[in-house]
Design a protein around this motif. Sequence first.
Motif, PDB file in Angstrom:
ATOM      1  N   THR A 251     -14.018  -2.469  30.740  1.00  0.00           N
ATOM      2  CA  THR A 251     -13.616  -1.100  30.447  1.00  0.00           C
ATOM      3  C   THR A 251     -14.707  -0.406  29.659  1.00  0.00           C
ATOM      4  OG1 THR A 251     -12.505  -1.760  28.415  1.00  0.00           O
ATOM      5  CG2 THR A 251     -11.169  -1.727  30.403  1.00  0.00           C
ATOM      6  N   LYS A 252     -14.769   0.881  29.785  1.00  0.00           N
ATOM      7  CA  LYS A 252     -15.770   1.681  29.092  1.00  0.00           C
ATOM      8  C   LYS A 252     -15.120   2.511  27.995  1.00  0.00           C
ATOM      9  CE  LYS A 252     -19.269   0.700  31.832  1.00  0.00           C
ATOM     10  NZ  LYS A 252     -20.212  -0.305  31.469  1.00  0.00           N
ATOM     11  N   LEU A 253     -14.093   1.987  27.351  1.00  0.00           N
ATOM     12  CA  LEU A 253     -13.398   2.699  26.292  1.00  0.00           C
ATOM     13  C   LEU A 253     -13.635   2.016  24.949  1.00  0.00           C
ATOM     14  CD1 LEU A 253      -9.987   3.289  28.100  1.00  0.00           C
ATOM     15  CD2 LEU A 253     -11.853   4.905  27.831  1.00  0.00           C
ATOM     16  N   GLY A 254     -13.554   2.804  23.882  1.00  0.00           N
ATOM     17  CA  GLY A 254     -13.705   2.238  22.550  1.00  0.00           C
ATOM     18  C   GLY A 254     -15.149   2.253  22.077  1.00  0.00           C
ATOM     19  N   PHE A 255     -15.432   1.415  21.092  1.00  0.00           N
ATOM     20  CA  PHE A 255     -16.757   1.375  20.484  1.00  0.00           C
ATOM     21  C   PHE A 255     -17.685   0.453  21.265  1.00  0.00           C
ATOM     22  CE2 PHE A 255     -13.975   2.553  16.922  1.00  0.00           C
ATOM     23  CZ  PHE A 255     -14.621   3.702  16.508  1.00  0.00           C
ATOM     24  N   THR A 256     -17.995   0.865  22.475  1.00  0.00           N
ATOM     25  CA  THR A 256     -18.913   0.084  23.289  1.00  0.00           C
ATOM     26  C   THR A 256     -20.306   0.713  23.207  1.00  0.00           C
ATOM     27  OG1 THR A 256     -18.480   1.382  25.268  1.00  0.00           O
ATOM     28  CG2 THR A 256     -17.063  -0.537  24.894  1.00  0.00           C
ATOM     29  N   GLU A 257     -21.306  -0.034  23.603  1.00  0.00           N
ATOM     30  CA  GLU A 257     -22.669   0.489  23.587  1.00  0.00           C
ATOM     31  C   GLU A 257     -22.793   1.710  24.493  1.00  0.00           C
ATOM     32  OE1 GLU A 257     -27.165  -1.083  24.553  1.00  0.00           O
ATOM     33  OE2 GLU A 257     -25.600  -2.548  24.071  1.00  0.00           O
ATOM     34  N   PHE A 258     -22.121   1.663  25.633  1.00  0.00           N
ATOM     35  CA  PHE A 258     -22.132   2.790  26.576  1.00  0.00           C
ATOM     36  C   PHE A 258     -21.564   4.060  25.937  1.00  0.00           C
ATOM     37  CE2 PHE A 258     -19.939   5.265  29.858  1.00  0.00           C
ATOM     38  CZ  PHE A 258     -20.969   5.494  30.759  1.00  0.00           C
ATOM     39  N   ALA A 259     -20.402   3.933  25.297  1.00  0.00           N
ATOM     40  CA  ALA A 259     -19.748   5.088  24.687  1.00  0.00           C
ATOM     41  C   ALA A 259     -20.562   5.627  23.517  1.00  0.00           C
ATOM     42  CB  ALA A 259     -18.344   4.705  24.223  1.00  0.00           C
ATOM     43  N   GLU A 260     -21.112   4.750  22.715  1.00  0.00           N
ATOM     44  CA  GLU A 260     -21.890   5.184  21.562  1.00  0.00           C
ATOM     45  C   GLU A 260     -23.185   5.866  21.986  1.00  0.00           C
ATOM     46  OE1 GLU A 260     -20.896   5.223  18.334  1.00  0.00           O
ATOM     47  OE2 GLU A 260     -19.012   4.668  19.279  1.00  0.00           O
ATOM     48  N   ALA A 261     -23.792   5.423  23.066  1.00  0.00           N
ATOM     49  CA  ALA A 261     -25.009   6.069  23.562  1.00  0.00           C
ATOM     50  C   ALA A 261     -24.701   7.500  23.999  1.00  0.00           C
ATOM     51  CB  ALA A 261     -25.594   5.269  24.711  1.00  0.00           C
ATOM     52  N   TRP A 262     -23.610   7.690  24.741  1.00  0.00           N
ATOM     53  CA  TRP A 262     -23.249   9.035  25.167  1.00  0.00           C
ATOM     54  C   TRP A 262     -22.820   9.909  24.000  1.00  0.00           C
ATOM     55  CZ3 TRP A 262     -24.424  11.891  29.051  1.00  0.00           C
ATOM     56  CH2 TRP A 262     -24.857  11.280  30.218  1.00  0.00           C
ATOM     57  N   ASN A 263     -22.121   9.335  23.038  1.00  0.00           N
ATOM     58  CA  ASN A 263     -21.714  10.088  21.859  1.00  0.00           C
ATOM     59  C   ASN A 263     -22.937  10.595  21.111  1.00  0.00           C
ATOM     60  OD1 ASN A 263     -20.001  11.154  19.907  1.00  0.00           O
ATOM     61  ND2 ASN A 263     -20.068   9.284  18.693  1.00  0.00           N
ATOM     62  N   GLY A 264     -23.938   9.751  20.954  1.00  0.00           N
ATOM     63  CA  GLY A 264     -25.161  10.156  20.275  1.00  0.00           C
ATOM     64  C   GLY A 264     -25.905  11.241  21.032  1.00  0.00           C
ATOM     65  N   ARG A 265     -25.986  11.110  22.338  1.00  0.00           N
ATOM     66  CA  ARG A 265     -26.672  12.115  23.160  1.00  0.00           C
ATOM     67  C   ARG A 265     -25.987  13.476  23.060  1.00  0.00           C
ATOM     68  NH1 ARG A 265     -26.897   7.931  28.045  1.00  0.00           N
ATOM     69  NH2 ARG A 265     -28.699   6.734  27.343  1.00  0.00           N
ATOM     70  N   LEU A 266     -24.662  13.474  23.156  1.00  0.00           N
ATOM     71  CA  LEU A 266     -23.931  14.736  23.084  1.00  0.00           C
ATOM     72  C   LEU A 266     -23.995  15.348  21.691  1.00  0.00           C
ATOM     73  CD1 LEU A 266     -20.849  13.849  25.311  1.00  0.00           C
ATOM     74  CD2 LEU A 266     -22.813  15.282  25.896  1.00  0.00           C
ATOM     75  N   ALA A 267     -24.007  14.519  20.650  1.00  0.00           N
ATOM     76  CA  ALA A 267     -24.139  15.029  19.288  1.00  0.00           C
ATOM     77  C   ALA A 267     -25.501  15.686  19.096  1.00  0.00           C
ATOM     78  CB  ALA A 267     -23.946  13.898  18.288  1.00  0.00           C
TER      79      ALA A 267
END
Length: 47
Positions: A6-22
């Motif tokens: 799954t791609k939900l929660g504090f995964t490397e994938f999610a954190e990378a996108w969160n950083g990019r959008l921030a």
Amino acid sequence: MDNQETKLGFTEFAEAWNGRLAMLGFVIGVITEYVTGQGILSQIGLM
């Protein structure tokens, strides 16, 4: 796709996108302040 996790929660994938959008949001905010001459709080009517 080999990875079926799954791609939900504090995964490397999610954190990378969160950083990019921030970073994108920060740059857009700085450009908007420069173009309008007003801070973000002034633009939304809080100051």
